[in-house]
Design a protein around this motif. Sequence first.
Motif, PDB file in Angstrom:
ATOM      1  N   UNK A  99       3.839  17.937  -4.808  1.00  0.00           N
ATOM      2  CA  UNK A  99       3.250  17.049  -3.808  1.00  0.00           C
ATOM      3  C   UNK A  99       1.888  17.551  -3.359  1.00  0.00           C
ATOM      4  N   UNK A 100       0.982  16.629  -3.187  1.00  0.00           N
ATOM      5  CA  UNK A 100      -0.273  16.878  -2.481  1.00  0.00           C
ATOM      6  C   UNK A 100      -1.131  17.972  -3.106  1.00  0.00           C
ATOM      7  N   UNK A 101      -0.979  18.230  -4.417  1.00  0.00           N
ATOM      8  CA  UNK A 101      -1.786  19.286  -5.028  1.00  0.00           C
ATOM      9  C   UNK A 101      -3.257  18.936  -5.056  1.00  0.00           C
ATOM     10  N   UNK A 110      -3.958   9.798  -0.854  1.00  0.00           N
ATOM     11  CA  UNK A 110      -4.748   8.625  -0.502  1.00  0.00           C
ATOM     12  C   UNK A 110      -3.852   7.398  -0.547  1.00  0.00           C
ATOM     13  N   UNK A 111      -4.073   6.503   0.398  1.00  0.00           N
ATOM     14  CA  UNK A 111      -3.296   5.270   0.435  1.00  0.00           C
ATOM     15  C   UNK A 111      -3.997   4.236  -0.428  1.00  0.00           C
ATOM     16  N   UNK A 112      -3.268   3.744  -1.431  1.00  0.00           N
ATOM     17  CA  UNK A 112      -3.872   2.846  -2.410  1.00  0.00           C
ATOM     18  C   UNK A 112      -2.967   1.651  -2.631  1.00  0.00           C
ATOM     19  N   UNK A 169       1.340   4.726 -10.592  1.00  0.00           N
ATOM     20  CA  UNK A 169       2.392   4.573 -11.585  1.00  0.00           C
ATOM     21  C   UNK A 169       3.743   4.864 -10.951  1.00  0.00           C
ATOM     22  N   UNK A 170       4.752   4.936 -11.780  1.00  0.00           N
ATOM     23  CA  UNK A 170       6.119   5.050 -11.318  1.00  0.00           C
ATOM     24  C   UNK A 170       6.367   6.301 -10.476  1.00  0.00           C
ATOM     25  N   UNK A 171       5.633   7.386 -10.774  1.00  0.00           N
ATOM     26  CA  UNK A 171       5.779   8.619  -9.990  1.00  0.00           C
ATOM     27  C   UNK A 171       4.873   8.617  -8.769  1.00  0.00           C
ATOM     28  N   UNK A 210       0.850  -1.180   0.000  1.00  0.00           N
ATOM     29  CA  UNK A 210       0.000   0.000   0.000  1.00  0.00           C
ATOM     30  C   UNK A 210       0.884   1.228   0.000  1.00  0.00           C
ATOM     31  N   UNK A 211       0.617   2.124  -0.936  1.00  0.00           N
ATOM     32  CA  UNK A 211       1.467   3.289  -1.119  1.00  0.00           C
ATOM     33  C   UNK A 211       0.584   4.531  -1.124  1.00  0.00           C
ATOM     34  N   UNK A 212       1.140   5.644  -0.648  1.00  0.00           N
ATOM     35  CA  UNK A 212       0.402   6.901  -0.649  1.00  0.00           C
ATOM     36  C   UNK A 212       0.628   7.625  -1.970  1.00  0.00           C
ATOM     37  N   UNK A 213      -0.467   7.983  -2.630  1.00  0.00           N
ATOM     38  CA  UNK A 213      -0.372   8.787  -3.850  1.00  0.00           C
ATOM     39  C   UNK A 213       0.210  10.157  -3.482  1.00  0.00           C
TER      40      UNK A 213
END
Length: 124
Positions: free
Chosen positions: A109-111, A23-25, A31-33, A15-18
């Motif tokens: 980040x976080x836009x 959001x944690x997805x 994707x890679x970024x 689980x990774x944060x966008x």
Amino acid sequence: MNDGTPTWRDRYPDEVTCVRCLEVLDQMLLDRLLWCDDCRRRARERAAWAGWLGGLAFGTGIVAYIWLVIEPTDLVIGGWVGTVVAAIWIGQKVAREIVYGVMRVRNARAVDAVPPGPALGGPA
Ligand SMILES: [Zn+2]
């Protein structure tokens, strides 16, 4: 598909944060970024708007060039209109890709994150 060769995904947990909406997805949705599908779509939409502005600006420049430098006669005005429409269309596509590319490279980040807590605007 997975033949044991390490990929960039192996560096991250399941689980990774966008980076844009925070959001944690599941990492397969990013994707890679580390942009999620929704964020990529939103960025594309924004880039499309900017692309049309760029295309219109480019088209305006083409109109000025045709008007002032080439000085067309009325005979082939349809051809010039077609040229301008094509210039706006192509300019729009080019500008959109440039804007989207800049967004990807800047990777702000976080836009698209929604701030927690009370909604903006205060009490109604
Ligand atoms: Zn996102």
